[in-house]
Design an enzyme around this catalytic site. Structure first.
Site, PDB file in Angstrom:
ATOM      1  CG  ASN A 108      -5.119  67.167 -26.586  1.00 48.27           C
ATOM      2  OD1 ASN A 108      -5.875  68.055 -27.003  1.00 48.27           O
ATOM      3  ND2 ASN A 108      -5.423  66.428 -25.522  1.00 48.27           N
ATOM      4  CG  HIS A 110      -6.225  66.817 -20.780  1.00 44.63           C
ATOM      5  ND1 HIS A 110      -7.470  66.516 -21.310  1.00 44.63           N
ATOM      6  CD2 HIS A 110      -6.245  66.418 -19.489  1.00 44.63           C
ATOM      7  CE1 HIS A 110      -8.203  65.942 -20.362  1.00 44.63           C
ATOM      8  NE2 HIS A 110      -7.487  65.871 -19.253  1.00 44.63           N
ATOM      9  CB  SER A 137      -0.615  67.883 -19.592  1.00 36.55           C
ATOM     10  OG  SER A 137      -0.787  67.641 -18.212  1.00 36.55           O
ATOM     11  CG  ASP A 146      -7.049  63.183 -22.639  1.00 35.87           C
ATOM     12  OD1 ASP A 146      -6.795  63.807 -23.681  1.00 35.87           O
ATOM     13  OD2 ASP A 146      -8.162  63.227 -22.082  1.00 35.87           O
TER      14      ASP A 146
HETATM   15  C1  GAR Z   1      -9.212  74.180 -22.880  1.00 32.45           C
HETATM   16  O1  GAR Z   1      -9.273  74.276 -21.476  1.00 32.45           O
HETATM   17  C2  GAR Z   1      -8.556  72.875 -23.287  1.00 32.45           C
HETATM   18  O2  GAR Z   1      -7.509  72.492 -22.429  1.00 32.45           O
HETATM   19  C3  GAR Z   1      -9.712  71.924 -23.175  1.00 32.45           C
HETATM   20  O3  GAR Z   1     -10.811  72.632 -23.681  1.00 32.45           O
HETATM   21  C4  GAR Z   1     -10.614  74.015 -23.458  1.00 32.45           C
HETATM   22  C5  GAR Z   1     -10.754  74.740 -24.773  1.00 32.45           C
HETATM   23  O4  GAR Z   1     -10.710  76.122 -24.584  1.00 32.45           O
HETATM   24  N1  GAR Z   1      -9.469  70.731 -23.900  1.00 32.45           N
HETATM   25  C6  GAR Z   1      -9.931  69.539 -23.522  1.00 32.45           C
HETATM   26  O5  GAR Z   1     -10.612  69.373 -22.537  1.00 32.45           O
HETATM   27  C7  GAR Z   1      -9.526  68.393 -24.432  1.00 32.45           C
HETATM   28  N2  GAR Z   1      -9.898  67.164 -23.860  1.00 32.45           N
HETATM   29  P1  GAR Z   1     -10.415  77.079 -25.801  1.00 32.45           P
HETATM   30  O6  GAR Z   1     -11.380  76.665 -26.918  1.00 32.45           O
HETATM   31  O7  GAR Z   1     -10.713  78.448 -25.290  1.00 32.45           O
HETATM   32  O8  GAR Z   1      -8.983  76.911 -26.212  1.00 32.45           O
END
Ligand code: GAR
Length: 215
Positions: A108, A110, A137, A146
């Site tokens: 994942n 995060h 991370s 997480d």
């Molecule tokens: C990213 O910032 C990712 O790290 C976060 O959502 C966004 C997705 O962007 N993920 C989380 O918060 C998971 N808990 P993306 O769809 O453009 O890759």
């Protein structure tokens, strides 16, 4: 050897794009077997289709409970026999039915320097704390949200006049570097988990909270 990856998304899919681009550039010995979204209108689905990747939608609404969804998602992912499942902006919590099945083979990304700011609204929370630095991370997924073993982190500074959006953008740029990097290590068979610790090339990664600096 080329590994098969399934990528789970919920929205924009910019991290998915970073994987697609790394594969296209020949930097990742991997094949994206499928992209699965829990949201039918996720922009990431369009990105996948444009790259000729098979897409599936499994809407979580309408399932009796979380367990039921997890089991159905597990079976859907399993259809593609992935060596690795990557959560790239997948905004659902996955329980033991899913995680247990693919243990050690789910990553994942995060948007925080874990163990700081698990969960949502990480950028807002870092700013509210007047933190000086923030980051992202990549970690192996366990049933603790997480909190799985960290593979790689990257730090960015926080400036006085940052808004959550500006900070998010700074972090996102780094996400696009560390996620393909973590996948590459896995694909090259250089990553292992032993007793809850991540080993890279047989050496224990720094304890959680330390940062791996990209060269
Ligand atoms: C990213 O910032 C990712 O790290 C976060 O959502 C966004 C997705 O962007 N993920 C989380 O918060 C998971 N808990 P993306 O769809 O453009 O890759």
């Amino acid at each position: 050897m080329t590994i098969a990856i399934v990528v789970l998304i919920s929205g924009r899919g910019s991290n998915l794009q970073s994987i697609i681009d790394a594969v296209d550039r020949g930097e990742l010995p991997a094949r994206i077997a499928a992209v699965i979204s829990n949201e039918a209108d996720a922009l990431g689905l369009t990105r996948a289709q444009q790259a000729g990747i098979q897409t599936r939608v499994l809407n979580h609404r309408g399932f009796a409970d979380r367990n039921d969804y997890d089991l159905t998602l597990r079976d859907l992912v399993a259809e593609y026999y992935p060596d690795l499942t990557v959560l790239a902006g997948f905004m659902r919590i996955l329980g033991p039915q899913f995680v247990g099945h693919f243990e050690g083979r789910i990553m994942n990304i995060h948007p925080s320097l874990l163990p700081k700011y698990r969960g949502l609204n990480t950028h807002e929370r870092a700013l509210a704390d007047r933190a000086r630095e923030h980051g992202a991370s990549v970690h192996f997924v366990t049933t603790d949200l997480d909190a799985g073993p960290i593979i790689i982190q990257t730090k960015v500074p926080i400036y006085e006049d940052d808004s959550p959006e500006i900070l998010a953008e700074r972090v996102l740029k780094e996400e696009h570097r560390i996620l393909p990097q973590a996948i590459r290590w896995f694909a090259e068979d250089r990553l292992r988990i032993a007793e809850g610790h991540v080993l890279l090339d047989g050496e224990t990664r720094p304890e959680q909270g330390l940062t791996y600096h990209l060269q």
